[in-house]
Design a protein around this motif. Structure first.
Motif, PDB file in Angstrom:
ATOM      1  N   THR A 193      21.366  -6.524  -6.559  1.00  0.00           N
ATOM      2  CA  THR A 193      21.169  -7.260  -7.791  1.00  0.00           C
ATOM      3  C   THR A 193      20.467  -8.767  -7.633  1.00  0.00           C
ATOM      4  N   PRO A 194      19.525  -8.878  -8.641  1.00  0.00           N
ATOM      5  CA  PRO A 194      18.788  -9.986  -8.587  1.00  0.00           C
ATOM      6  C   PRO A 194      19.709 -11.369  -8.797  1.00  0.00           C
ATOM      7  N   ALA A 195      19.447 -12.382  -8.232  1.00  0.00           N
ATOM      8  CA  ALA A 195      20.195 -13.647  -8.639  1.00  0.00           C
ATOM      9  C   ALA A 195      19.309 -14.394  -9.498  1.00  0.00           C
ATOM     10  N   VAL A 196      20.232 -14.648 -10.852  1.00  0.00           N
ATOM     11  CA  VAL A 196      19.722 -15.475 -11.900  1.00  0.00           C
ATOM     12  C   VAL A 196      20.217 -17.059 -11.936  1.00  0.00           C
ATOM     13  N   SER A 197      19.343 -18.109 -11.972  1.00  0.00           N
ATOM     14  CA  SER A 197      19.992 -19.553 -12.286  1.00  0.00           C
ATOM     15  C   SER A 197      19.568 -19.989 -13.545  1.00  0.00           C
TER      16      SER A 197
ATOM     17  N   PRO B 110       0.789  -1.062  -0.221  1.00  0.00           N
ATOM     18  CA  PRO B 110      -0.050  -0.058  -0.135  1.00  0.00           C
ATOM     19  C   PRO B 110       0.911   1.210   0.062  1.00  0.00           C
ATOM     20  N   GLY B 111       0.448   2.001  -1.002  1.00  0.00           N
ATOM     21  CA  GLY B 111       1.470   3.247  -1.220  1.00  0.00           C
ATOM     22  C   GLY B 111       2.847   3.175  -1.420  1.00  0.00           C
ATOM     23  N   ALA B 112       3.128   2.069  -1.887  1.00  0.00           N
ATOM     24  CA  ALA B 112       4.710   1.959  -1.914  1.00  0.00           C
ATOM     25  C   ALA B 112       4.750   1.455  -3.607  1.00  0.00           C
ATOM     26  N   SER B 113       6.083   1.581  -4.122  1.00  0.00           N
ATOM     27  CA  SER B 113       6.423   1.355  -5.413  1.00  0.00           C
ATOM     28  C   SER B 113       6.429  -0.310  -5.404  1.00  0.00           C
ATOM     29  N   PRO B 114       6.187  -0.814  -6.467  1.00  0.00           N
ATOM     30  CA  PRO B 114       6.335  -2.335  -6.686  1.00  0.00           C
ATOM     31  C   PRO B 114       7.414  -2.838  -6.593  1.00  0.00           C
ATOM     32  N   GLN B 115       7.815  -3.942  -5.694  1.00  0.00           N
ATOM     33  CA  GLN B 115       8.928  -4.573  -5.407  1.00  0.00           C
ATOM     34  C   GLN B 115       9.114  -5.654  -6.446  1.00  0.00           C
ATOM     35  N   ALA B 116      10.267  -5.711  -7.384  1.00  0.00           N
ATOM     36  CA  ALA B 116      10.516  -6.816  -8.307  1.00  0.00           C
ATOM     37  C   ALA B 116      11.060  -8.099  -7.502  1.00  0.00           C
ATOM     38  N   PRO B 117      10.975  -9.062  -7.923  1.00  0.00           N
ATOM     39  CA  PRO B 117      11.293 -10.456  -7.384  1.00  0.00           C
ATOM     40  C   PRO B 117      13.057 -10.265  -7.342  1.00  0.00           C
ATOM     41  N   ASN B 118      13.632 -10.840  -6.424  1.00  0.00           N
ATOM     42  CA  ASN B 118      15.088 -10.843  -6.480  1.00  0.00           C
ATOM     43  C   ASN B 118      15.813 -12.305  -6.763  1.00  0.00           C
ATOM     44  N   HIS B 119      15.034 -13.316  -6.983  1.00  0.00           N
ATOM     45  CA  HIS B 119      15.578 -14.481  -7.376  1.00  0.00           C
ATOM     46  C   HIS B 119      14.624 -14.986  -8.680  1.00  0.00           C
ATOM     47  N   TYR B 120      15.543 -15.429  -9.792  1.00  0.00           N
ATOM     48  CA  TYR B 120      14.818 -16.073 -10.906  1.00  0.00           C
ATOM     49  C   TYR B 120      15.533 -17.357 -11.393  1.00  0.00           C
ATOM     50  N   TRP B 121      14.854 -18.500 -11.517  1.00  0.00           N
ATOM     51  CA  TRP B 121      15.119 -19.619 -12.068  1.00  0.00           C
ATOM     52  C   TRP B 121      14.787 -19.914 -13.272  1.00  0.00           C
ATOM     53  N   VAL B 122      15.588 -20.036 -14.429  1.00  0.00           N
ATOM     54  CA  VAL B 122      15.484 -20.060 -15.744  1.00  0.00           C
ATOM     55  C   VAL B 122      15.682 -21.599 -16.219  1.00  0.00           C
ATOM     56  N   ALA B 123      14.484 -22.051 -16.577  1.00  0.00           N
ATOM     57  CA  ALA B 123      14.812 -23.503 -16.946  1.00  0.00           C
ATOM     58  C   ALA B 123      14.704 -23.509 -18.757  1.00  0.00           C
ATOM     59  N   LEU B 124      15.831 -24.381 -19.095  1.00  0.00           N
ATOM     60  CA  LEU B 124      15.954 -24.256 -20.560  1.00  0.00           C
ATOM     61  C   LEU B 124      16.216 -25.801 -20.940  1.00  0.00           C
ATOM     62  N   ASN B 125      15.940 -26.108 -22.088  1.00  0.00           N
ATOM     63  CA  ASN B 125      16.180 -27.522 -22.779  1.00  0.00           C
ATOM     64  C   ASN B 125      17.796 -27.666 -22.472  1.00  0.00           C
ATOM     65  N   PRO B 126      18.243 -28.689 -22.250  1.00  0.00           N
ATOM     66  CA  PRO B 126      19.904 -29.029 -21.970  1.00  0.00           C
ATOM     67  C   PRO B 126      20.751 -28.495 -23.218  1.00  0.00           C
ATOM     68  N   ALA B 127      20.045 -28.784 -24.341  1.00  0.00           N
ATOM     69  CA  ALA B 127      20.966 -28.459 -25.661  1.00  0.00           C
ATOM     70  C   ALA B 127      21.152 -26.812 -25.792  1.00  0.00           C
ATOM     71  N   ASP B 128      19.988 -25.903 -25.425  1.00  0.00           N
ATOM     72  CA  ASP B 128      19.866 -24.610 -25.405  1.00  0.00           C
ATOM     73  C   ASP B 128      20.860 -23.991 -24.282  1.00  0.00           C
TER      74      ASP B 128
ATOM     75  N   ARG C 160      28.221 -17.592 -24.218  1.00  0.00           N
ATOM     76  CA  ARG C 160      28.351 -16.657 -23.166  1.00  0.00           C
ATOM     77  C   ARG C 160      28.674 -17.113 -22.045  1.00  0.00           C
ATOM     78  N   PRO C 161      29.829 -17.410 -21.414  1.00  0.00           N
ATOM     79  CA  PRO C 161      29.987 -18.073 -20.053  1.00  0.00           C
ATOM     80  C   PRO C 161      29.602 -17.408 -18.844  1.00  0.00           C
ATOM     81  N   HIS C 162      29.501 -15.893 -19.190  1.00  0.00           N
ATOM     82  CA  HIS C 162      29.244 -15.314 -17.929  1.00  0.00           C
ATOM     83  C   HIS C 162      27.746 -14.717 -17.834  1.00  0.00           C
ATOM     84  N   LEU C 163      26.824 -15.472 -18.885  1.00  0.00           N
ATOM     85  CA  LEU C 163      25.577 -14.872 -19.129  1.00  0.00           C
ATOM     86  C   LEU C 163      24.570 -14.709 -17.954  1.00  0.00           C
ATOM     87  N   THR C 164      24.793 -15.455 -16.788  1.00  0.00           N
ATOM     88  CA  THR C 164      23.940 -15.410 -15.646  1.00  0.00           C
ATOM     89  C   THR C 164      24.269 -13.811 -14.969  1.00  0.00           C
TER      90      THR C 164
END
Length: 159
Positions: free
Chosen positions: A101-105, A50-68, A76-80
Motif C-alpha cells: 500500500t503506498p505511503a501518502v503524506s 522491458p516486458g513488465a507491467s508498469p510500476q506505480a510509485p509507492n510514496h506520494y507527498w501532497v503539498a497543500l495551502n495550510p488553510a486547505d 477527515r482525520p484519517h484522510l491519508t
C-alpha cells in the motif's frame, strides 16, 4: 514517461479551468480533488521495465495551502489512510504493479495557492529492500527532496 503536446495542453487547460472555478466559487478543497491529483501523479511517474507491467510509485507527498491542509484534516482525520487505499485501488484498476500500500503524506506549504494541490511521487525501496541492500533497518519517510521543483529523478534502485 514523456508527456505529449496534447497532454501538456490538457494540463494547462485543466489548471486554468480548475483555478478559475475554485476562485469563482470560493469553496473548500475537496478530498476528491486531492485523490485526482494523486491519480495524475501516479500515471505521470509510473516506471516501465522491458516486458513488465508498469510500476506505480509507492510514496506520494501532497503539498497543500495550510488553510486547505487544516480544513481537510479537520473534516477527515484519517484522510491519508483513505488516500493510500484510493491510490492502491486505482493502480490495480489501471494495471500498475504495487507491492505494498503506498505511503501518502499531506504537508502544509505556505507557497501553495489556496485550493491548489501539488504532488510529488517517487518509488522508494521498502524496509525489506533496505535490509537486503545492507541498509541495516527501516527508514523513516521524509519529505520529498525538491517537492516543489520540476526536476525528475529516476529511482535509485530497482522497482
Amino acid at each position: 514517461m514523456k508527456t505529449s503536446r496534447i497532454a501538456r495542453f490538457e494540463g494547462i487547460v485543466q489548471r486554468l479551468v480548475e483555478g478559475t472555478f475554485a476562485r469563482l466559487f470560493a469553496g473548500r478543497l475537496r478530498p476528491t480533488e486531492v485523490a485526482n491529483a494523486l491519480a495524475h501523479a501516479m500515471e505521470d511517474h509510473a516506471i516501465s521495465g522491458p516486458g513488465a507491467s508498469p510500476q506505480a510509485p509507492n510514496h506520494y507527498w501532497v503539498a497543500l495551502n495550510p488553510a486547505d491542509h487544516d480544513a481537510l484534516l479537520a473534516q477527515r482525520p484519517h484522510l491519508t489512510d483513505d488516500l493510500s487505499r484510493h491510490v492502491y485501488e486505482m493502480a490495480d484498476d489501471l494495471g500498475f504493479v504495487l507491492e505494498t500500500t503506498p505511503a501518502v503524506s499531506l504537508m502544509p506549504q505556505p507557497d501553495v495557492p489556496l485550493h491548489q494541490v501539488r504532488v510529488k511521487a517517487r518509488w522508494l525501496p521498502s524496509a525489506g529492500d533496505w535490509d537486503d541492500a545492507g541498509g541495516g533497518g527501516t527508514r523513516q519517510m521524509s519529505p520529498a527532496p525538491g517537492l516543489l521543483a520540476d526536476e525528475e529523478q529516476p529511482p535509485r534502485t530497482r522497482p
